[in-house]
Design an enzyme around this catalytic site. Sequence first.
Site, short mmCIF file in Angstrom:
data_model
loop_
_atom_site.label_atom_id
_atom_site.label_comp_id
_atom_site.label_asym_id
_atom_site.label_seq_id
_atom_site.Cartn_x
_atom_site.Cartn_y
_atom_site.Cartn_z
N HIS A 1 -49.73 -28.86 29.08
CA HIS A 1 -48.65 -29.19 30.01
C HIS A 1 -48.93 -30.46 30.80
O HIS A 1 -50.07 -30.91 30.95
CB HIS A 1 -48.38 -28.01 30.95
CG HIS A 1 -49.50 -27.70 31.91
ND1 HIS A 1 -49.64 -28.33 33.13
CD2 HIS A 1 -50.53 -26.81 31.83
CE1 HIS A 1 -50.69 -27.84 33.77
NE2 HIS A 1 -51.26 -26.92 33.00
N CYS B 1 -55.39 -23.34 30.99
CA CYS B 1 -54.45 -24.22 30.29
C CYS B 1 -54.99 -25.64 30.25
O CYS B 1 -55.97 -25.98 30.89
CB CYS B 1 -53.09 -24.19 30.99
SG CYS B 1 -52.18 -22.66 30.74
#
Length: 504
Positions: A422, A441
């Site tokens: 992301h 992440c």
Amino acid sequence: MVAGLLAAGLPASAFAQSEAPPEAVQDGARSSVGAEIRASVGGRLRDFYAPRGYWPLWVDERDIGKQADILLDLIRTSRIDGLNPKNYDLRELENLVEEARSSGGDPRLLARADLALSKSFAALVRDMRRPTKRVKMRYLDPEVQPRDDDPAEILRAAAVASSFTDYVRQIGWMSPFYKELRTAWVNFRVRWADLPDVAVSGDVKLRPGMKGQGATMLRRRLGLLEGSSYDKALVAKVRSFQADHGLKADGVAGPQTIEALNRPFAWYDRMLALNLDRARLLPGPWVRHVVVDAASARLWYYSGGRQDGTMKVVAGAKESQTPMMAGMIRYATLNPYWNVPTDLVERRLSRRILDGASLSELNYEALSDWSASARRLNESEIDWQAVADGRRQLRVRQLPGGSNAMGKVKFMFPNDLGIYLHDTPSRDLLAKPARHFSNGCVRLEDAQRLGRWFFGKPLAAESSEPEQHVPLPQPVPVYLTYLTAVPSGQGVQFLPDVYERDGM
């Protein structure tokens, strides 16, 4: 069969080429070598040779080509790959090649050598790509699941390479990480495996021009003539050692250099073997794919046989590690929410609310549960003290906007760990040399550039509506790995084992 070509590192379009042999292949079927191959080939090798008119793979005009010598060298050094050269009939191959070359172009001997080389090559490629038991990768989708390729598919992928000789020389069926680390390891062994096992004191920094016991021990450790001077020969040897170990090659034996010198070669051998096994799980560059290395906190993306780009990332912290896994990136989400991990809601967000802040002013909202039909909660409904005490788990998400932890886009490869790639507004973390700060992440240095690569055009939301899901034109494999020994120039850089996985 197309899947096999992809796994072998070549595009699916190559398959069509192999099934429709050019006129030269049809002529080759009538050649004397081709006739000998037709008469003797059997099993899965026939599946490769028959569609190409039994045209030989290893014969150039009337002799065995140099690609055979490259293969023989690969087999001789295959212990580097954790393999046994005897499993690929090395002595027999050497004899067959020599006999064919000295025969004056005997079609029967050329055909025998061609078939034997193909058989051993297919076995070597298969085994080189086969995962080992000591490295674990979680595979999320069948497209990325390792499998043993059929010998015909392995040979077909090699035959349609633009240069078969270069394909063998460059180990074109393996990841660039693998082939570069393998080459570095071979050179590393030649240069440093046989040095005397002498400890060098790390009490003082050893500099050029110095004399004394420190310089004496350093000379012994690096295999130089006895002496007590830190002279030009010692400076050159220290620089060479530093360059081959991924250190700053300044010729000064500081703490990092002394630490590297005092490690036994067996340590380096084990580290290189472990990381070569990790790199073994990555595809070749002809497969369009993304690699994220959590150890170095970098990302690379490949297609068409080359690296298309690289960028920094922020990977998981030691307590919230980015896992080793592979899956298929299937869609992008624009204007994403950030679902705040429940431990952060308990430890951080609840404290801020209890200190007088509100969810709305912080740009968050709370939901009744984790289902798709969850109801938005009024702040008055929430017992924040119970949340802070851990007596109630609460779903909270951050609304889209400039401060959203996901930035403007996230790239999704569905998994039950909630791991994805992301965007990020926290640019300061990307400037740090060690970038292990996330909850698992992967935060991207340039999400828009990666989005253009995925979609072939700029990626932009059509409106301010949250959570706009956009499917990729073609799903792209992503491999999250952990490489603590990586090629660096002509040597190897050994990275800190942040996650403490190297002792496993």
